[in-house]
Write a protein that holds these residues in place. Structure first.
Motif, PDB file in Angstrom:
ATOM      1  N   ILE A 138       0.833  -1.209   0.000  1.00 31.14           N
ATOM      2  CA  ILE A 138       0.000   0.000   0.000  1.00 31.14           C
ATOM      3  C   ILE A 138       0.863   1.252   0.000  1.00 31.14           C
ATOM      4  O   ILE A 138       0.577   2.227  -0.704  1.00 31.14           O
ATOM      5  N   GLY A 139       1.920   1.261   0.793  1.00 28.82           N
ATOM      6  CA  GLY A 139       2.790   2.429   0.844  1.00 28.82           C
ATOM      7  C   GLY A 139       3.407   2.742  -0.505  1.00 28.82           C
ATOM      8  O   GLY A 139       3.435   3.892  -0.945  1.00 28.82           O
ATOM      9  N   LYS A 140       3.896   1.696  -1.188  1.00 31.00           N
ATOM     10  CA  LYS A 140       4.492   1.896  -2.505  1.00 31.00           C
ATOM     11  C   LYS A 140       3.445   2.330  -3.526  1.00 31.00           C
ATOM     12  O   LYS A 140       3.708   3.187  -4.378  1.00 31.00           O
ATOM     13  N   LEU A 141       2.249   1.732  -3.449  1.00 29.11           N
ATOM     14  CA  LEU A 141       1.182   2.121  -4.360  1.00 29.11           C
ATOM     15  C   LEU A 141       0.783   3.581  -4.160  1.00 29.11           C
ATOM     16  O   LEU A 141       0.597   4.323  -5.128  1.00 29.11           O
ATOM     17  N   LEU A 142       0.642   3.968  -2.888  1.00 29.90           N
ATOM     18  CA  LEU A 142       0.228   5.342  -2.605  1.00 29.90           C
ATOM     19  C   LEU A 142       1.267   6.326  -3.125  1.00 29.90           C
ATOM     20  O   LEU A 142       0.918   7.363  -3.708  1.00 29.90           O
ATOM     21  N   TRP A 143       2.539   6.015  -2.928  1.00 33.58           N
ATOM     22  CA  TRP A 143       3.597   6.869  -3.462  1.00 33.58           C
ATOM     23  C   TRP A 143       3.558   6.893  -4.993  1.00 33.58           C
ATOM     24  O   TRP A 143       3.641   7.941  -5.628  1.00 33.58           O
ATOM     25  N   GLN A 144       3.397   5.704  -5.598  1.00 28.47           N
ATOM     26  CA  GLN A 144       3.380   5.592  -7.053  1.00 28.47           C
ATOM     27  C   GLN A 144       2.263   6.426  -7.673  1.00 28.47           C
ATOM     28  O   GLN A 144       2.457   7.058  -8.720  1.00 28.47           O
ATOM     29  N   PHE A 145       1.105   6.456  -7.022  1.00 30.86           N
ATOM     30  CA  PHE A 145      -0.039   7.165  -7.586  1.00 30.86           C
ATOM     31  C   PHE A 145      -0.144   8.608  -7.096  1.00 30.86           C
ATOM     32  O   PHE A 145      -0.729   9.444  -7.781  1.00 30.86           O
ATOM     33  N   SER A 146       0.417   8.888  -5.923  1.00 34.17           N
ATOM     34  CA  SER A 146       0.229  10.220  -5.356  1.00 34.17           C
ATOM     35  C   SER A 146       1.223  11.240  -5.883  1.00 34.17           C
ATOM     36  O   SER A 146       0.854  12.388  -6.131  1.00 34.17           O
ATOM     37  N   TRP A 147       2.496  10.838  -6.042  1.00 27.21           N
ATOM     38  CA  TRP A 147       3.454  11.884  -6.418  1.00 27.21           C
ATOM     39  C   TRP A 147       3.155  12.478  -7.795  1.00 27.21           C
ATOM     40  O   TRP A 147       3.254  13.701  -7.971  1.00 27.21           O
ATOM     41  N   PRO A 148       2.740  11.670  -8.792  1.00 28.15           N
ATOM     42  CA  PRO A 148       2.356  12.333 -10.049  1.00 28.15           C
ATOM     43  C   PRO A 148       1.115  13.204  -9.894  1.00 28.15           C
ATOM     44  O   PRO A 148       1.010  14.265 -10.524  1.00 28.15           O
ATOM     45  N   ALA A 149       0.166  12.751  -9.049  1.00 26.05           N
ATOM     46  CA  ALA A 149      -1.039  13.552  -8.825  1.00 26.05           C
ATOM     47  C   ALA A 149      -0.693  14.856  -8.118  1.00 26.05           C
ATOM     48  O   ALA A 149      -1.244  15.916  -8.434  1.00 26.05           O
ATOM     49  N   ILE A 150       0.219  14.792  -7.143  1.00 28.30           N
ATOM     50  CA  ILE A 150       0.636  15.995  -6.428  1.00 28.30           C
ATOM     51  C   ILE A 150       1.305  16.977  -7.376  1.00 28.30           C
ATOM     52  O   ILE A 150       0.979  18.175  -7.398  1.00 28.30           O
ATOM     53  N   VAL A 151       2.243  16.469  -8.168  1.00 39.68           N
ATOM     54  CA  VAL A 151       2.920  17.343  -9.136  1.00 39.68           C
ATOM     55  C   VAL A 151       1.914  17.925 -10.109  1.00 39.68           C
ATOM     56  O   VAL A 151       1.912  19.128 -10.406  1.00 39.68           O
TER      57      VAL A 151
END
Length: 453
Positions: A12-25
């Protein structure tokens, strides 16, 4: 790795990072639409032009509400259907959603142009501000279909498991907007209309980009002509799930309209310009939190559809932690460098800088709590529970902020306007805590603990 396997099995942690950082940017870049507009019009046209974009902002929120009604509602439904391994149903949702993304802005555009001056006066324009407000808003509204398609379908790209493409979509539009703002205002002398043309140009290119993604073979889900045919049962589900963010944007529009009127009544044009600056800064610091919520939504939606509730809870918990950390950083930046941030929007306008610096410190008093409220509201969207999501989305703007905005100025004058926001924040967080606690207890009863990574 197969996207369905990733959603259901990857850490979950890796998935959240994988999907969140592009969304944040992507969301940060997307926020530049509003910020760049106000920076360029403030420095290239003047303080009254900032006031004009502030008056236009509630109307822009109305169009964004329509895009969110369809885009976010369909995205949550697509994620759930993919979790249920129903790809054909997910494609049918994509097609029906595109039809709505074209139809709704066209209908609202017709309404706006029938009452343009009356609407802008209603949203806070006086005779000095109105000409600039008309020049800016008319162009923005005329291009609103492009904005709706670009925003709505970019969410579908994220839902099918391509957050980086979704990020590039937002970067593309924002870069075009920024470059053209500079050219149109400072080189071609188009004034505030140039800023509006730049914004619409960015949205037009973005809409072509996302349509090309689905039509040229890059996507997992295909955009098929047969799926554009209206299916009112799909419309109903999309609109019911999307109602919460739609209602939140409507409330934002109403809130901004009342804020504009209160500010004009108690503070005048200068205070209205200050509000425009604060709203831009607010957008910038809210967007990373929205990015985390967007990154978490397909993870939560897929695993909820797959009935892996422990993974759902893990994604929710980590998203709350991440968004709260972002909110704390934003709070510190604002309180350490308020004058420097405000100074970006004016060309040595001391009065505007002094007033806006005071306002931003009051407005963001409770900002560290905002991440929790936003993530929990988006959680209920992701799992297809529009009632709870609507309650949380509306609690701050409608149930709390608007009444406070109407009442507090009678006791504190213009200070009551500024203090309404942090008071609404703390009360809405308490409501959120109660609803999410009940939801977590329900999930815990439905599935025993499993390894979530």
């Amino acid at each position: 790795m197969d996207k369905s396997f990733e959603f259901g099995n990857k850490s979950i942690g890796k998935l959240l990072w994988q999907f969140s950082w592009p969304a944040i940017v992507g969301m940060l870049v997307n926020a530049l639409y509003n910020i760049v507009d106000r920076i360029f019009v403030g420095r290239g046209v003047g303080t009254l032009a900032i006031a004009a974009t502030t008056v236009a902002f509630p109307i822009m929120l109305l169009f964004m509400a329509l895009a969110m009604l369809v885009g976010i509602g369909a995205t949550a439904l697509i994620s759930i259907r993919l979790g249920e391994q129903k790809k054909e149903e997910a494609e049918k949702i994509v097609g029906n959603a595109l039809t709505l993304l074209i139809m709704f802005p066209l209908l609202f555009m017709a309404f706006y142009f029938s009452f343009a001056e009356q609407l802008l006066v209603f949203f806070g324009a006086n005779q000095e501000v109105l000409p600039n407000a008309l020049d800016f808003t008319n162009i923005i509204v005329a291009g609103s279909v492009f904005g709706a398609i670009g925003f709505g379908m970019n969410n579908f790209i994220r839902a099918e498991g391509n957050p980086r493409i979704a990020m590039l979509t937002q970067i593309l539009g924002a870069v075009i907007n920024g470059v053209l703002n500079y050219i149109f205002i400072f080189h071609l002398g188009l004034g505030i209309a140039g800023s509006a043309f730049a914004t619409v140009s960015g949205q037009f290119i973005t809409s072509l980009w996302v349509l090309g993604y689905f039509l040229l073979g890059h996507s997992t889900l295909k955009l098929r002509l047969k799926n554009l045919k209206p299916d009112f049962s799909i419309y109903l589900v999309i609109l019911s799930i999307g109602f919460a963010p739609f209602a939140m944007q409507l409330a934002n529009s109403l809130q901004n309209m009342l804020l504009n009127k209160s500010v004009m009544l108690y503070g005048g044009d200068l205070a209205l310009s200050a509000v425009g600056v604060i709203m831009s800064i607010s957008t910038l610091f809210f967007m990373p939190i929205i990015g985390v919520s967007q990154g978490a939504q397909p993870i939560i939606g897929f695993n909820y559809g797959a009935r892996q509730f422990e993974r759902v809870k893990a994604a929710l918990k980590k998203a709350i932690i991440a968004s709260t950390g972002i909110a704390v950083v934003g709070y510190l930046v604002i309180h350490l460098w308020p004058e420097q941030i405000i100074g970006l929007f004016s060309d040595n306008d001391t009065a505007l800088t002094v007033l806006a610096t005071h306002v931003i410190l009051v407005f963001f008093t409770m900002f560290p709590l905002i991440g929790f409220q936003i993530i929990c509201s988006s959680y209920f969207q992701a799992v297809g529970k529009p009632l709870q999501s609507s309650v949380l989305s509306l609690s701050r703007q409608v149930l709390l902020y608007i009444p406070l905005l109407l009442v507090l100025p009678h006791f504190w004058g213009i200070e009551g306007v500024w203090r309404a926001a942090p008071i609404a924040d703390i009360l809405s967080v308490l409501i959120t805590a109660m609803l999410i606690t009940l939801e977590i207890r329900r999930l815990s009863k439905n599935q025993p603990a499993v390894s979530v990574g």
